[in-house]
Write a protein that holds these residues in place. Structure first.
Motif, PDB file in Angstrom:
ATOM      1  N   ASP A  78       0.819  -1.220   0.000  1.00  0.00           N
ATOM      2  CA  ASP A  78       0.000   0.000   0.000  1.00  0.00           C
ATOM      3  C   ASP A  78       0.850   1.266   0.000  1.00  0.00           C
ATOM      4  O   ASP A  78       0.462   2.287  -0.597  1.00  0.00           O
ATOM      5  CB  ASP A  78      -0.921   0.006   1.225  1.00  0.00           C
TER       6      ASP A  78
ATOM      7  N   GLN B 212      -4.587  -0.997   9.955  1.00  0.00           N
ATOM      8  CA  GLN B 212      -5.204   0.268   9.545  1.00  0.00           C
ATOM      9  C   GLN B 212      -4.550   1.459  10.250  1.00  0.00           C
ATOM     10  O   GLN B 212      -4.343   2.516   9.649  1.00  0.00           O
ATOM     11  CB  GLN B 212      -6.701   0.231   9.852  1.00  0.00           C
TER      12      GLN B 212
ATOM     13  N   HIS C  48     -21.583   3.485  10.757  1.00  0.00           N
ATOM     14  CA  HIS C  48     -21.002   3.487   9.413  1.00  0.00           C
ATOM     15  C   HIS C  48     -21.218   4.835   8.730  1.00  0.00           C
ATOM     16  O   HIS C  48     -20.289   5.382   8.100  1.00  0.00           O
ATOM     17  CB  HIS C  48     -21.635   2.364   8.591  1.00  0.00           C
TER      18      HIS C  48
ATOM     19  N   VAL D  63     -18.272   7.211   7.435  1.00  0.00           N
ATOM     20  CA  VAL D  63     -18.147   7.494   6.004  1.00  0.00           C
ATOM     21  C   VAL D  63     -18.216   8.994   5.745  1.00  0.00           C
ATOM     22  O   VAL D  63     -17.423   9.553   4.981  1.00  0.00           O
ATOM     23  CB  VAL D  63     -19.240   6.755   5.214  1.00  0.00           C
TER      24      VAL D  63
ATOM     25  N   TRP E 281      -6.613   8.374  -0.213  1.00  0.00           N
ATOM     26  CA  TRP E 281      -7.441   7.172  -0.018  1.00  0.00           C
ATOM     27  C   TRP E 281      -6.798   6.204   0.971  1.00  0.00           C
ATOM     28  O   TRP E 281      -7.476   5.399   1.585  1.00  0.00           O
ATOM     29  CB  TRP E 281      -7.702   6.500  -1.370  1.00  0.00           C
ATOM     30  N   ARG E 282      -5.466   6.296   1.115  1.00  0.00           N
ATOM     31  CA  ARG E 282      -4.803   5.529   2.163  1.00  0.00           C
ATOM     32  C   ARG E 282      -5.186   6.062   3.546  1.00  0.00           C
ATOM     33  O   ARG E 282      -5.059   5.355   4.549  1.00  0.00           O
ATOM     34  CB  ARG E 282      -3.283   5.589   2.003  1.00  0.00           C
TER      35      ARG E 282
ATOM     36  N   TYR F 220      -8.344   7.694   3.897  1.00  0.00           N
ATOM     37  CA  TYR F 220      -9.800   7.514   3.942  1.00  0.00           C
ATOM     38  C   TYR F 220     -10.189   6.101   4.380  1.00  0.00           C
ATOM     39  O   TYR F 220     -11.036   5.920   5.265  1.00  0.00           O
ATOM     40  CB  TYR F 220     -10.386   7.820   2.562  1.00  0.00           C
ATOM     41  N   ASN F 221      -9.572   5.089   3.751  1.00  0.00           N
ATOM     42  CA  ASN F 221      -9.953   3.704   4.068  1.00  0.00           C
ATOM     43  C   ASN F 221      -9.686   3.333   5.526  1.00  0.00           C
ATOM     44  O   ASN F 221     -10.544   2.724   6.177  1.00  0.00           O
ATOM     45  CB  ASN F 221      -9.226   2.743   3.123  1.00  0.00           C
TER      46      ASN F 221
ATOM     47  N   LEU G 137     -12.361   4.929   7.669  1.00  0.00           N
ATOM     48  CA  LEU G 137     -13.636   4.230   7.514  1.00  0.00           C
ATOM     49  C   LEU G 137     -13.615   2.879   8.216  1.00  0.00           C
ATOM     50  O   LEU G 137     -14.541   2.521   8.941  1.00  0.00           O
ATOM     51  CB  LEU G 137     -13.923   4.045   6.025  1.00  0.00           C
ATOM     52  N   ASN G 138     -12.527   2.116   8.036  1.00  0.00           N
ATOM     53  CA  ASN G 138     -12.444   0.767   8.599  1.00  0.00           C
ATOM     54  C   ASN G 138     -12.279   0.771  10.114  1.00  0.00           C
ATOM     55  O   ASN G 138     -12.794  -0.103  10.801  1.00  0.00           O
ATOM     56  CB  ASN G 138     -11.283   0.001   7.958  1.00  0.00           C
TER      57      ASN G 138
END
Length: 624
Positions: free
Chosen positions: A45, A152, A255, A259, A295-296, A298-299, A302-303
């Motif tokens: 990643d 994460q 969630h 998000v 996005w590294r 964001y994910n 979120l997770n």
């Protein structure tokens, strides 16, 4: 001595993680290696944005010759890290399977050591739910915390560190806003844990209803009650569906909050970086790296919210395990050596009773169940002083090589005395000694001296041979056949298609009541212990078969010097007893031989005998 898990009634993560970690035992190193290898995915990643930065900077600078080397190196590193990651996933799953096995065995051990009264009041489906399904949710906590959440968090930290090297002002702004994405799951953590426990409890209720329907088909059909059972199942399932919906809405709320906040951070960062690129304040390679790094970030945001919610739900299942871990257990001294000498009865002093009840006070709990307590043994006074005890100041001694019978009307306490003597129940006051060992000190050790046969014996699904060898796994085939012959079971076993290898159905329901009783008696004979307790163990046999079985039992007991205690309604079974005990309302009212107890006209035993004689059918009158 086996150490009991130290855990609160509503466990917290700081209790659960060390508990599960300790249960890994010698697998801790392998589990740590597995987690490390699983984190190789992080390398992939983080390499991608770095390679993109190099690639676009080279293109922008015209260094085309270096591009192929970067791509080849990236592919080699990618394949290597992917292989290591696969190995890590295999090791992780293997260690989690081992941990789940350890936890389920530990929970099963705790369930087996529940006092019989409490265990009987707990539905087997509920215990099974705790041991198998709730434990699986809890053991996955290690993976959730160390692997999923750990990866994460590290990805988030690496991404933020990389962003700081590209443009520290943007990175700091994004980092300040990041905690907002975790706020929802943290604030709702107690609600998620409660709803998870409610769901697990109701899933258990549904399984209990289903199990009752499957195990009682004969009664449901006999009383045409299938519709009633279906309605009961549907009602429980409807409650479960409502809880599923409630859990879904709370999960969806967490969630949505995660998000929304993560998207605001991601799109805000993208728009600001794009504006910097338009102003020529950031290089093309840095711009492309930023797009990936966003996005590294964001994910993980979120997770992490979702995984934190899952961890809270696991705490709900852990509360059900804690109930079993903390429940009142049978008296046990795990420092005692396993097993007892084969000739315990011979080692006792001749003047010492082989089985004795001393000043016993006993009453059944009104609401017996899995009880939360820090006690190690059920030795407290009766919980309801207003209720009349079933047994009070009960005293009885049984000597070696003696035949003692207990008779009396229903509800007089006969079976309770038998279960106390077998170490299956425990008095609120007083002592039960079996071969000189108190059941209140170590119940399992005391029970090793007793062969107990109840009126409705349990036979396990499996072969007849396995069911008999349950009492003594090392018994030879000759000893097994000898015990079966003595119990008048050999003939009907031989008539079965596969003889001793005939498979029995659940509960032994493929056999008649008399056949089950004879197999249970054979099992007790095979155990060959110093004390035999038969509680209505021949009630399903005809008179002639019962007489032969009792003759064989008496002969075998005298040969081995074992004490025999028989509880019987059919008084003809116990006429030859050395001592007959007549009970009424939990008290011994008479004792003596058959002849001595028949003498008083108003005696309990005499009344029962005359009633039995009066119930016998008169001989048929034939026409001359």
């Amino acid at each position: 001595m086996k150490k009991e898990p130290s855990i609160s009634a509503e466990p917290r993560l700081r209790e659960l993680i060390p508990l599960l970690w300790n249960k890994l035992g010698s697998s801790k190193l392998l589990f740590s290696l597995a987690i490390f290898l699983c984190l190789c995915q992080l390398g992939i990643d983080m390499i991608i944005p770095y390679v993109l930065e190099l690639y676009f900077n080279m293109l922008d600078a015209g260094d085309i010759n270096k591009v192929s080397g970067v791509i080849i190196t990236f592919n080699v590193v990618f394949l290597t890290l992917t292989g290591l990651g696969l190995l890590g996933h295999y090791l992780r799953q293997n260690n989690m399977s081992i941990l789940h096995r350890v936890v389920t065995l530990d929970l099963a051990d705790h369930a087996q050591r529940l006092p019989l009264e409490n265990a009987s009041a707990s539905h087997s489906a509920d215990l099974s739910q705790r041991i198998m399904w709730d434990s699986n949710k809890v053991t996955q906590l290690l993976v959730t915390i160390f692997n999923h959440m750990g990866s994460q968090i590290l990805l988030l930290l690496f991404a933020c560190a990389y962003m700081l090297t590209l443009h520290w002002q943007v990175a700091v702004g994004a980092m300040i806003l990041m905690p907002l994405s975790l706020l929802g799951s943290h604030l709702l953590r107690h609600r998620l844990a409660r709803i998870a426990k409610e769901v697990a409890d109701q899933e258990s209720a549904v399984k209990q209803s289903q199990q009752d329907a499957l195990q009682n088909m004969d009664m449901l059909r006999a009383y045409n009650a299938r519709d009633w059972m279906t309605e009961r199942f549907v009602a429980e399932r409807r409650k479960l569906n409502a809880l599923y919906m409630r859990r879904m809405w709370w999960q969806q709320l967490v969630h949505t909050l995660s998000v929304t906040s993560a998207l605001l951070i991601a799109w805000g960062t993208i728009l600001f970086v794009a504006w910097l690129a338009v102003q020529n304040k950031i290089q093309l390679g840095a711009l492309m790296a930023f797009f990936v790094l966003v996005w590294r970030v964001y994910n993980p945001l979120l997770n992490l919210g979702r995984l934190w919610g899952e961890a809270q739900e696991a705490k709900g299942a852990a509360a059900r395990l804690a109930t079993l871990w903390r429940a009142l257990k049978e008296p046990s001294d795990r420092n005692e050596p396993n097993g007892i000498p084969a000739s315990v009865s011979e080692e006792l002093h001749p003047g010492i009773p082989i089985l004795s009840w001393k000043n016993i006070l006993f009453q059944y709990e009104e609401h017996a169940s899995i009880q939360l307590t820090e006690q190690a043994a059920p030795v407290s006074e009766a919980s309801d002083p207003a209720a009349a005890p079933l047994l009070q100041q009960f005293d009885l001694d049984i000597r070696q090589a003696s035949f003692t019978a207990i008779v009396g009307p229903s509800g007089s306490g006969k079976s309770t005395v038998a279960k106390l003597g077998a170490g299956l129940l425990f008095p609120q006051r007083g002592i039960v000694e079996i071969c000189g060992s108190s059941s209140l000190r170590d119940a399992e050790q005391a029970r090793r001296s007793v062969a107990y046969v109840p009126q409705n014996p349990y036979l396990f699904a499996g072969t007849i041979r396995d069911n008999l060898r349950l009492a003594r796994p090392g018994a030879s085939d000759e000893e097994l056949v000898e015990a079966a012959r003595a119990a008048e079971a050999h003939a009907f076993i031989q008539s079965l298609p596969d003889g001793y290898d005939t498979l029995l159905s659940e509960h032994g329901s493929s056999l008649s009541g008399g056949q089950r009783q004879r197999l249970a008696i054979a099992r007790a004979m095979l155990a060959d212990r110093p004390v035999w307790i038969l509680d209505e163990a021949t009630s399903a046999l005809d008179t002639e078969t019962e007489r032969r079985v009792m003759d064989n039992i008496l002969k075998r007991a005298k040969q081995r010097g074992s004490a025999l205690l028989v509880i019987a309604h059919r008084l003809s079974t116990v006429q030859e007893a050395d001592t007959i005990i007549a009970m009424e309302n939990g008290e011994i009212v008479e004792q003596g031989t058959h002849g001595e107890l028949l003498a008083p006209e108003s005696g309990v035993y005499g009344s029962l005998w005359r009633q039995m004689e009066g119930d016998r059918p008169e001989p048929a009158i034939t026409a001359s």
